[in-house]
Enzyme design. Structure first.
Site, short mmCIF file in Angstrom:
data_model
loop_
_atom_site.label_atom_id
_atom_site.label_comp_id
_atom_site.label_asym_id
_atom_site.label_seq_id
_atom_site.Cartn_x
_atom_site.Cartn_y
_atom_site.Cartn_z
N GLU A 95 4.97 -3.62 1.23
CA GLU A 95 5.72 -3.40 0.28
C GLU A 95 7.02 -2.71 0.69
O GLU A 95 8.03 -2.58 0.14
CB GLU A 95 5.11 -2.78 -0.94
N MET B 34 14.23 12.63 18.60
CA MET B 34 15.03 13.42 17.92
C MET B 34 14.20 14.94 17.89
O MET B 34 14.68 15.96 18.09
CB MET B 34 15.46 13.29 16.71
N LYS C 126 0.51 -6.31 -17.47
CA LYS C 126 -0.11 -7.69 -17.16
C LYS C 126 0.03 -8.62 -18.45
O LYS C 126 0.36 -9.71 -18.55
CB LYS C 126 -1.47 -7.55 -16.66
N PHE D 3 -8.33 0.07 -12.85
CA PHE D 3 -8.37 -0.21 -11.35
C PHE D 3 -6.89 -0.60 -11.19
O PHE D 3 -6.08 -1.23 -11.81
CB PHE D 3 -9.20 -1.54 -11.28
N GLN D 4 -6.59 0.16 -9.96
CA GLN D 4 -4.81 -0.28 -9.44
C GLN D 4 -3.87 0.38 -10.72
O GLN D 4 -2.83 -0.29 -10.66
CB GLN D 4 -4.73 -1.64 -8.92
#
Length: 600
Positions: free
Chosen positions: A71, A499, A183, A133-134
């Site tokens: 993602e 760096m 959803k 969940f999630q």
């Protein structure tokens, strides 16, 4: 940097389109809405909560979906697309970890004023707040790093939210907007009604400057003896490069372009003094420090530019033009604050300055240019070749810019290679240098290059990356191969977190704690490129550089990765140490330039 909007009279979310009402699912409404705002591409990954949207997305004739491998890669790809095209970038993820993986690109877009709409799925509305969940409160998580965000639990609200999100992302100071959709809102039936117009009474960006302020700014400009045009990335976001050029040509005032503004003003122009800041040119830094007037355009007085703020440009008055009123006076008090779109302000400022010149009001800048030319000639940005015969990273990047040219798009990760790419590639055009400036996100280059190539398929797109950054997001090369996105990667492989190693050399007595990546031993980047379906090349000698770059330019059917194995102890110079005054800039270790300063 704070930035102005890029005007687009064809913006579909401004005027609206008449759409017949009909019963469809919320998911179908979402896809219809994306079609209405003329979204060309969505970078994303499906998952449980967002899955209902992926079924109608498969049938869309105008919205292309690109399946990324992470993602974060999707978010940076949407940023690269937006930065290259000036359009809104779109990314999509599911709830929970899918959404939280977008936090970094959202924060990056917020810092660099990139127009981005992130669409995330959320658990069903009845489960919100139950630690389902999630489940993650992505709206709460991203509230500090978005222009606005939405939690949609009613399918009827989807068209309005999408229209407003695209309007918010692309107007005023551009930035990211999150649309989180439950959803059940995606699954439920709704009537699709596309709003005829955006109605947001609390959101009215000021785009036109006040005429009195413009007149006063013009007076200060013609009276100043040591003026500098301090140009930030807002000039690029506002599409104001032509107006900037007109003001510079009219006045003869020196120009400095920040890291985010590279390409806003041509490097080849004789008035361009270079990039200011921590790793800016001595000429650019010296110009700011000795100036008596800063004409600040779409810049935010970032700490990487100012160094120790109290000692920055101590004798300069400030004209500050910015679309975001919150930026004016935030770090440096402005003598003339102008809240406006940078392009609109410059359109009015040029004739106002012309009128002053016609009235005989004009300071002599000859002594100022004598001082600046002396600085430029005495302290040019350069580098020494390694004495052990290893490959110079600066030479690699310099040759890349020479061979590929200024019409290509260059993206970069963050670190030494980013600074060298900003220093040693010549930028002549806006939207050709794309990097993570404010947030400094490692792993940015590969997905951003992917998005830029999708948006500008006819341009060569090069990712200048380091071996540390590359190992964070190189999986998106698989996305590029599968989707025929032939980006090219110049991998500056110094086997280190370069760096950080430089700082350890200078400030930690060469105690190299956890910066050795062993990248000259493993992984084998050529084999990795081959495994991803790319052309992999390796360069270890200076006389191989040009041939490899030319081979990459000739290869347009697959992505190309060139593993440039470079000297690990090369450093980025000039340098202003963090927290130090710009007066203490060093152009080599233990060497600081001297410039004449007038007594206050």
């Amino acid at each position: 940097m704070a930035q102005g909007r890029k005007t687009d009279v064809s913006d579909p979310h401004k005027e609206g389109k008449t759409v017949m009402s009909e019963k469809i699912t919320g998911a179908q409404s979402l896809v219809r809405s994306l079609e209405q705002v003329e979204a060309e591409v969505v970078f994303g990954i499906p998952g449980g909560a967002i899955l209902p949207a992926y079924d109608p997305l498969m049938d869309s004739k105008s919205v292309r979906h690109i399946l990324v491998r992470h993602e974060q890669g999707g978010g940076h790809a949407a940023q690269g697309y937006a930065a290259a095209t000036g359009r809104v970038g779109v990314c999509m993820a599911t709830s929970g970890p899918g959404a939280t993986n977008l936090v970094t690109p959202i924060a990056d877009a917020h810092m660099d004023s990139v127009p981005l709409v992130a669409i995330t799925g959320q658990v069903s509305s009845a489960a919100i707040g139950s630690d389902a969940f999630q489940e993650a409160d992505i709206r709460g998580i991203t509230m500090p790093i978005t222009k606005h965000n939405y939690l949609i639990t009613n399918a009827d609200d989807i068209p309005r939210a999408i229209k407003e999100a695209f309007h918010l992302a692309s107007t005023g100071r551009p930035g990211p907007v999150l649309v989180d959709i439950s959803k059940d809102a995606l699954q439920n039936e709704t009537t699709f009604d596309w709003p005829a117009f955006v109605d947001m009474p609390g959101y009215k960006p000021t785009t036109k400057p006040h005429a009195r302020q413009i007149k006063e700014a013009a007076r200060m400009i013609v009276e100043a003896k040591r003026p500098v045009l301090y140009v930030g990335g807002g000039v690029i976001r506002a599409g104001a490069n032509k107006e900037l050029r007109a003001l510079a040509d009219l006045t003869g005032i020196p120009v400095v372009t920040t890291l985010m503004a590279r390409g806003a003003f041509p490097d080849s122009h004789p008035q361009h003094m270079g990039m200011p800041g921590m790793h800016g040119s001595v000429g650019a830094v010296g110009a700011l420090q000795q100036s008596d007037l800063l004409i600040t355009l779409g810049a935010r007085f970032d700490d990487r530019v100012t160094g120790k703020l109290s000692s920055f440009a101590p004798r300069a008055s400030v004209i500050h033009i910015d679309i975001d009123p919150a930026e004016i006076g935030k770090n440096r008090v402005a003598d003339i604050p102008i809240v406006a779109d940078v392009r609109e302000a410059l359109i009015q400022l040029v004739p106002a300055v012309t009128a002053e010149f016609d009235a005989g009001n004009r300071a002599d800048l000859t002594p100022w240019w004598k001082t600046l030319n002396n600085l430029r000639e005495t302290y040019p940005v350069g580098y020494d070749l390694p004495t052990d015969g290893t490959l110079s990273p600066q030479l690699v990047i310099e040759r890349l810019g020479k061979i590929v040219g200024p019409d290509a798009i260059y993206t970069s990760g963050v670190g030494q290679h980013q600074m060298w790419a900003a220093q040693f590639i010549g930028y002549e055009n806006p939207n050709t240098w794309i990097n993570s400036g404010g947030l400094g996100t490692m792993g940015y280059a590969i997905p951003a290059a992917m998005g830029a190539k999708v948006g500008c398929p006819d341009k060569a797109v090069w990712a200048v990356d380091g071996d540390g950054c590359f190992q964070m997001t190189n999986q998106e090369l698989a996305t590029c191969t599968i989707n025929d996105i032939p980006i090219k990667v110049a991998l500056i492989n110094n086997s280190s977190l370069g760096m950080v190693r430089q700082w350890q050399t200078l400030f930690y007595n060469e105690r190299y704690s956890n910066t050795d990546l062993h990248s000259h031993s493993f992984p084998d980047f050529v084999k990795l490129a081959d495994a991803y379906g790319c052309l992999g090349l390796r360069v270890t000698e200076a006389d191989e550089i040009d041939k490899a770059i030319e081979k990459a330019m000739e290869t347009n059917d697959v992505p190309v990765v060139i593993d440039f194995r470079v000297h690990r102890d090369a450093m980025v110079w000039p340098m202003v140490a963090a927290g130090m005054s710009n007066d203490e800039i060093q152009f080599a270790r233990d060497l600081a330039p001297k410039w004449e300063r007038e007594e206050a």
